[in-house]
Design an enzyme around this catalytic site. Structure first.
Site, PDB file in Angstrom:
ATOM      1  N   TYR A 145       0.713  -1.485   0.042  1.00 52.61           N
ATOM      2  CA  TYR A 145       0.175  -0.030   0.335  1.00 52.61           C
ATOM      3  C   TYR A 145       0.866   1.024   0.205  1.00 52.61           C
ATOM      4  O   TYR A 145       1.243   1.796   0.777  1.00 52.61           O
ATOM      5  CB  TYR A 145      -0.760  -0.116   1.431  1.00 52.61           C
TER       6      TYR A 145
ATOM      7  N   ASP B 294      -2.395  -1.142  -3.920  1.00 48.55           N
ATOM      8  CA  ASP B 294      -2.494   0.621  -4.670  1.00 48.55           C
ATOM      9  C   ASP B 294      -1.079   1.083  -4.722  1.00 48.55           C
ATOM     10  O   ASP B 294      -0.654   1.397  -3.630  1.00 48.55           O
ATOM     11  CB  ASP B 294      -3.732   0.688  -3.400  1.00 48.55           C
TER      12      ASP B 294
ATOM     13  N   HIS C  80     -12.356   1.726  -4.688  1.00 49.81           N
ATOM     14  CA  HIS C  80     -11.056   0.648  -5.461  1.00 49.81           C
ATOM     15  C   HIS C  80     -11.619  -0.566  -5.860  1.00 49.81           C
ATOM     16  O   HIS C  80     -12.640  -1.237  -5.709  1.00 49.81           O
ATOM     17  CB  HIS C  80     -10.232  -0.213  -4.874  1.00 49.81           C
TER      18      HIS C  80
END
Length: 276
Positions: A126, A167, A268
């Protein structure tokens, strides 16, 4: 074999969606063998291990209260061996200290052996958001990216089969942004961030999504505000990068927008890569 990544934006809120989506993949006879999650927003003691175990998944978790947190879900029916060499420690050159430990839980790596396959190094990441160029959070993001580059260099010396899923909070090219002119110079698309993404490619990674012809205006994140999803005003910031050894086995890559249309969704959508 199918690998996927999904920023669930609170697994407590999105657990029903996660279970529904995994079950739908099974129903299509295309199960997800490894799923990397980001933004768990809870500590390990509150993670839904039992629910995911019942759904057929073994969970590796690096949690954090309220913010961040990453996990790797492994389909038990696909596993030849439990994940080994699990690593949650990521050293980033923050505060000019090359061995400064980042307290934020943003990275989880494990070496996994699936049935009939050589082991794969799976990394759930992340990346920091960065807020805006010129801010302290943006400086932290660039430091974190530099540290990631150095850490991955060491990983690549030990592992030839690496998948970096997560991400990234970076839209690598203008085609990954719904309105490049409006976004020009902003966070997620700045030249510094794109240079860092290019640095990963130059190391020997491949953007699995771009290995195949894709429909224009294909994105993985849409703002909750101003009907972003309905207008397809999105950006592609969730990625699966593969080392060359895995790139040669890659036969498909896609974004599944279906869960983004469900009630109270994550902002997302899952990204999926299939290996032969």
């Amino acid at each position: 074999m199918r690998l996927a990544t999904w920023n669930v934006n609170s697994i407590k809120v999105r657990l029903p969606h996660l279970l529904q989506w995994l079950a739908a993949q099974d129903a299509m006879k295309a199960p997800i063998d490894a799923l990397c999650l980001q933004e768990l927003k809870l500590t390990e003691d509150k993670f839904p291990f039992a629910e995911l175990e019942a759904a057929g998944y073994y969970s590796l978790v690096a949690g954090q209260k309220t913010y961040n947190g990453v996990a790797i879900l492994l389909r038990k029916a696909s596993l030849a061996a439990i994940a080994q060499d699990v690593n949650t420690a990521f050293l980033s050159p923050i505060k000019n200290n090359p061995k400064f430990a980042d307290e934020q839980q943003r990275l989880l790596a494990a070496t996994v052996a699936f049935n009939g396959r050589a082991p794969i190094r799976i990394i759930s990441a992340y990346f920091p958001n960065g807020q805006a160029p010129g801010t302290e959070k943006f400086a932290y993001k660039l430091d974190w990216l530099a540290g990631l580059h150095d850490w991955l260099s060491e990983e690549m010396e030990e592992h030839s089969r690496i998948a970096l899923l997560g991400d990234y909070n970076i839209a690598p090219e203008d085609q990954d942004v719904h309105d490049p002119k409006a976004w020009e110079g902003q966070n997620l698309v700045s030249q510094d961030e794109r240079d860092a993404f290019s640095g990963l490619i130059e190391m020997g990674f491949y953007d699995s999504y771009r290995l195949f012809e894709q429909a224009p205006k294909s994105f993985s994140w849409w703002d909750y505000r101003m009907m972003g999803f309905r207008r397809n005003a999105g950006v592609r910031i969730d990625h699966i990068l593969l080392s060359e050894a895995l790139k040669n086995d890659c036969i498909a890559s896609s974004i599944d927008k279906t869960p983004r249309a469900w009630e109270q969704p994550s902002d997302h959508a899952p990204v999926i890569t299939t290996l032969s």
